[in-house]
Design a protein around this motif. Structure first.
Motif, PDB file in Angstrom:
ATOM      1  N   PRO B 159       6.464   5.090  -2.735  1.00 35.40           N
ATOM      2  CA  PRO B 159       6.546   4.962  -1.278  1.00 35.40           C
ATOM      3  C   PRO B 159       5.393   4.150  -0.659  1.00 35.40           C
ATOM      4  O   PRO B 159       4.319   4.375  -1.421  1.00 35.40           O
ATOM      5  CB  PRO B 159       6.760   6.310  -0.781  1.00 35.40           C
ATOM      6  N   ASN B 160       5.480   3.578   0.424  1.00 39.50           N
ATOM      7  CA  ASN B 160       4.542   2.669   0.997  1.00 39.50           C
ATOM      8  C   ASN B 160       4.405   3.402   2.581  1.00 39.50           C
ATOM      9  O   ASN B 160       5.291   2.802   3.341  1.00 39.50           O
ATOM     10  CB  ASN B 160       4.772   1.326   1.007  1.00 39.50           C
ATOM     11  N   PRO B 161       3.531   3.628   3.000  1.00 39.19           N
ATOM     12  CA  PRO B 161       2.303   4.159   2.126  1.00 39.19           C
ATOM     13  C   PRO B 161       2.537   5.433   1.489  1.00 39.19           C
ATOM     14  O   PRO B 161       3.366   6.102   1.621  1.00 39.19           O
ATOM     15  CB  PRO B 161       1.280   4.627   3.136  1.00 39.19           C
ATOM     16  N   SER B 162       1.798   5.602   0.217  1.00 40.32           N
ATOM     17  CA  SER B 162       2.005   6.739  -0.580  1.00 40.32           C
ATOM     18  C   SER B 162       0.916   7.629  -0.301  1.00 40.32           C
ATOM     19  O   SER B 162      -0.486   7.307  -0.607  1.00 40.32           O
ATOM     20  CB  SER B 162       1.898   6.317  -2.049  1.00 40.32           C
ATOM     21  N   ASN B 245       0.812  -0.375   2.872  1.00 42.97           N
ATOM     22  CA  ASN B 245      -0.336  -1.054   1.895  1.00 42.97           C
ATOM     23  C   ASN B 245      -1.705  -0.481   2.060  1.00 42.97           C
ATOM     24  O   ASN B 245      -2.857  -1.183   1.961  1.00 42.97           O
ATOM     25  CB  ASN B 245      -0.382  -2.660   2.168  1.00 42.97           C
ATOM     26  N   TRP B 246      -1.759   0.638   2.465  1.00 43.81           N
ATOM     27  CA  TRP B 246      -3.118   1.544   2.756  1.00 43.81           C
ATOM     28  C   TRP B 246      -4.042   0.781   3.823  1.00 43.81           C
ATOM     29  O   TRP B 246      -5.326   0.798   3.377  1.00 43.81           O
ATOM     30  CB  TRP B 246      -3.560   1.930   1.434  1.00 43.81           C
ATOM     31  N   ASN B 247      -3.492   0.150   4.810  1.00 41.88           N
ATOM     32  CA  ASN B 247      -4.324  -0.661   5.472  1.00 41.88           C
ATOM     33  C   ASN B 247      -4.584   0.347   6.898  1.00 41.88           C
ATOM     34  O   ASN B 247      -3.905   1.451   6.842  1.00 41.88           O
ATOM     35  CB  ASN B 247      -3.434  -1.751   6.156  1.00 41.88           C
ATOM     36  N   PRO B 257       4.336  -3.253   8.094  1.00 44.95           N
ATOM     37  CA  PRO B 257       4.096  -3.356   6.551  1.00 44.95           C
ATOM     38  C   PRO B 257       3.406  -4.863   6.206  1.00 44.95           C
ATOM     39  O   PRO B 257       2.983  -4.939   5.254  1.00 44.95           O
ATOM     40  CB  PRO B 257       5.258  -3.410   5.987  1.00 44.95           C
ATOM     41  N   HIS B 258       3.741  -5.658   7.101  1.00 42.64           N
ATOM     42  CA  HIS B 258       3.063  -7.142   6.872  1.00 42.64           C
ATOM     43  C   HIS B 258       1.719  -7.312   7.630  1.00 42.64           C
ATOM     44  O   HIS B 258       1.435  -8.476   7.539  1.00 42.64           O
ATOM     45  CB  HIS B 258       4.176  -8.313   7.193  1.00 42.64           C
ATOM     46  N   LYS B 259       1.287  -6.386   8.154  1.00 45.16           N
ATOM     47  CA  LYS B 259      -0.215  -6.639   8.767  1.00 45.16           C
ATOM     48  C   LYS B 259      -1.242  -7.119   7.758  1.00 45.16           C
ATOM     49  O   LYS B 259      -1.346  -6.880   6.601  1.00 45.16           O
ATOM     50  CB  LYS B 259      -0.458  -5.352   9.208  1.00 45.16           C
ATOM     51  N   LEU B 260      -1.595  -8.323   8.049  1.00 40.71           N
ATOM     52  CA  LEU B 260      -2.435  -9.136   7.101  1.00 40.71           C
ATOM     53  C   LEU B 260      -3.846  -8.960   7.409  1.00 40.71           C
ATOM     54  O   LEU B 260      -4.544  -9.088   8.553  1.00 40.71           O
ATOM     55  CB  LEU B 260      -2.336 -10.575   7.394  1.00 40.71           C
ATOM     56  N   VAL B 261      -4.571  -8.012   6.545  1.00 41.34           N
ATOM     57  CA  VAL B 261      -5.983  -7.682   6.711  1.00 41.34           C
ATOM     58  C   VAL B 261      -6.858  -8.353   5.470  1.00 41.34           C
ATOM     59  O   VAL B 261      -6.617  -8.193   4.345  1.00 41.34           O
ATOM     60  CB  VAL B 261      -6.255  -6.228   6.582  1.00 41.34           C
ATOM     61  N   LEU B 263      -9.397  -8.703   2.989  1.00 38.82           N
ATOM     62  CA  LEU B 263     -10.222  -7.653   2.443  1.00 38.82           C
ATOM     63  C   LEU B 263     -10.878  -8.005   0.837  1.00 38.82           C
ATOM     64  O   LEU B 263     -10.830  -7.186   0.105  1.00 38.82           O
ATOM     65  CB  LEU B 263      -9.187  -6.439   2.100  1.00 38.82           C
ATOM     66  N   THR B 264     -11.019  -9.391   0.896  1.00 35.59           N
ATOM     67  CA  THR B 264     -11.537  -9.640  -0.378  1.00 35.59           C
ATOM     68  C   THR B 264     -12.887  -9.094  -0.905  1.00 35.59           C
ATOM     69  O   THR B 264     -13.951  -9.438  -0.004  1.00 35.59           O
ATOM     70  CB  THR B 264     -11.501 -11.244  -0.317  1.00 35.59           C
TER      71      THR B 264
END
Lengths: 182, 362
Positions: B159-162, B245-247, B257-261, B263-264
């Protein structure tokens, strides 16, 4: 006490010679009870042991064919085999490799986010490039690759029992990568 | 106007700012304890702050989606209970501190204040009433808000987020910043052993059986730092601020769910060799991770020695070598958690020492 004694005496007197207690004792009730209890306990123990093993095992095949090389488009990360076999098949400019769908952090199944061009784990946010290299979040090492080769019938065959780890130099092994030959 | 407020609150709940504010709030509560507990307006605002936050936030549609989830409702209740009982204990402590300063015994030990009741009927009746009320509450709750049952588990679909159960959300958050064996095994073990070790490390008998703050200031602050900042705050964060995505998501932000963060992450060795020296990573791990290893030795070996001679000298003298070593290492591990969180949030630093060849990362 006196009452009990009186009853016992009455039983002997009124009966046919044997009293009730002796009649009952002539059957091996105690032995039967011990046997029954041992049997019951053994049954419970066996059922408990059986309970430790799953009723249904999810064991996808370790070796499987995924289709012809021409079925895949260059640059595509195929998620078609994720549910059945637990691999992503990636086709890059030169060929194919199969990534195992287990996050190297704690074993969740990441998602392929096509728009962001990365694998992203929903548990702790680990991110991987389409190559499998970890670049964000807590995953300490890249995704693992499975052995990939061409079968006799021209299909691509993946063998998950053979794993290739980047940090051990496994990705240099020719079995971890299938070059595209037209 | 309302959008401006929303944006401001979302900004306020960005992890680095929210963590800093929580630390400052705990510090300020104890530093300005007299105003916080004896001024009725300030005290009332503190106790009501979680209620006000959740009440007004519930009008926001995005917050409402998360708030109304059956597993999140008790977390909101817990925030109120934690704030109320922290404040209430501090209020009793401040009263006692005043009495002790006047030379009187603490309220709990004062014969004039002594209030004794019979077990039967007073105590048993109270217990019976509590039992009935709590049972009714739980029955009504479970009827009105059923437990969230999901479809059967699928090993290929996480599941997202888990999310972990709420009481493990703090550990799940720590797992983001540390290697799995550290965050999953070593740190939980240290937490359990550390809690068990408290009576052996802190042998100060002051405060036994009565509330006080001034007689054991640093001990209480240290414990509250570990409990409120590193446990309750992380539970709140994991419940309401961690999304797909644990953002991180602001409390009034839609969980896209497509929020782009971006995090490199980079390791300290990569910063040093590639970014500063510009010569690429040496292949041998001991050379590559040399600076990180030295830094960790300084932190875990040299820093306790230095603290024993300076800032923590009083503790070192009281405890002796063995207990001081245990105390300082538990303390350093605890402080390591926010250090790593801040470094990840600000400069994306992943590991001080990264030796994947030996499965060793800090």
């Amino acid at each position: 006490m006196a009452e009990a004694k009186a009853q016992k005496a009455a039983g002997t007197a009124a009966g046919t010679g044997t009293n009730r207690r002796e009649f009952l004792a002539s059957f091996p009730f105690v032995t039967a009870a011990w046997v029954a209890m041992t049997g019951a306990l053994a049954g419970v123990g066996a059922a408990t042991l059986r309970f430790l093993y799953p009723n249904v095992l999810y064991e996808p095949p370790q070796q499987f064919k995924i289709g012809l090389p021409t079925d895949f488009q260059v640059g595509e990360v195929s998620t078609a085999f994720k549910d059945r076999f637990g691999v992503w098949v990636v086709r890059n400019d030169e060929g194919f490799y199969a990534l195992i769908t287990v996050c190297t952090h704690l074993g969740c199944t990441p998602n392929w986010l096509a728009t962001e061009n990365k694998f992203k784990c929903p548990c702790h946010g680990s991110g991987f490039y389409s190559s499998g290299i970890n670049f964000e979040g807590p995953a300490p090492r890249p995704l693992e690759r499975a052995a990939i080769a061409l079968a006799d019938d021209g299909q691509i065959q993946v063998d998950k029992s053979q794993k290739y780890l980047f940090e051990q130099g496994g990705w240099d092994d020719p079995s971890s990568f299938l070059p595209f030959t037209a | 106007m309302i959008d401006l407020l929303r944006g401001f609150m979302n900004w306020l709940f960005e992890p680095s700012i929210a963590l800093t504010l929580t630390i400052v709030a705990v510090w300020a509560l104890y530093r300005y304890r007299r105003v916080c507990t004896q001024n009725k307006i300030v005290g009332g605002l503190i106790v009501a702050s979680p209620l006000l936050f959740f009440f007004f936030s519930a009008f926001d549609p995005n917050f409402w989606i998360q708030f109304k989830r059956p597993d999140n409702i008790p977390i909101a209740g817990m925030m109120f209970l934690v704030v109320f009982f922290t404040w209430f204990a501090l209020k009793l402590a401040v009263d006692n501190d005043d009495r002790i300063r006047e030379g009187r015994p603490p309220k709990e030990a004062d014969p004039e204040e002594e209030e004794k009741v019979f077990v039967w009927p007073d105590l048993v009746y109270t217990e019976l009433l509590c039992l009935l009320l709590v049972s009714i509450l739980l029955v009504v709750w479970s009827i009105l808000i059923p437990a969230p049952l999901e479809e059967p588990a699928n090993p290929q679909l996480t599941p997202n987020p888990s999310k972990a159960p709420w009481y493990f959300l703090g550990l799940q958050e720590i797992l983001v910043y540390f290697d799995p064996w550290l965050a999953g095994v070593v740190i939980p073990t240290f937490i359990i052993i550390g809690l068990m070790a408290i009576p052996y490390i802190d042998t100060n008998e002051k405060g036994n059986g009565y509330y006080t703050y001034e007689e054991r200031k640093s001990e209480i602050f240290l414990f509250q730092f570990g409990f409120i900042v590193l446990w309750v705050f992380l539970v709140f964060e994991g419940t309401f601020l961690r999304g797909p995505n644990w953002n991180f998501y602001g409390p009034y932000e839609y969980w896209d769910p497509h929020k782009l963060v971006p995090l490199t992450n980079i390791n300290l060795s990569e910063v040093l060799w590639a970014r500063w020296l510009g010569i690429g990573l040496p292949s041998f791990w001991l050379v590559r991770e040399f600076v990180g290893i030295v830094l960790m030795l300084l932190y875990f070996v040299a820093l306790p020695v230095w603290l024993a001679r300076g800032f923590l000298r009083r503790y070192y003298d009281q405890m002796g070598l063995m207990r001081y070593v245990i105390f300082s290492h538990l303390l350093l591990w605890m402080v390591m958690i926010p250090i790593k969180m801040y470094l990840r949030w600000t400069i994306n630093l992943k590991y001080f020492v990264a030796i994947p060849e030996l499965l060793f990362n800090i």
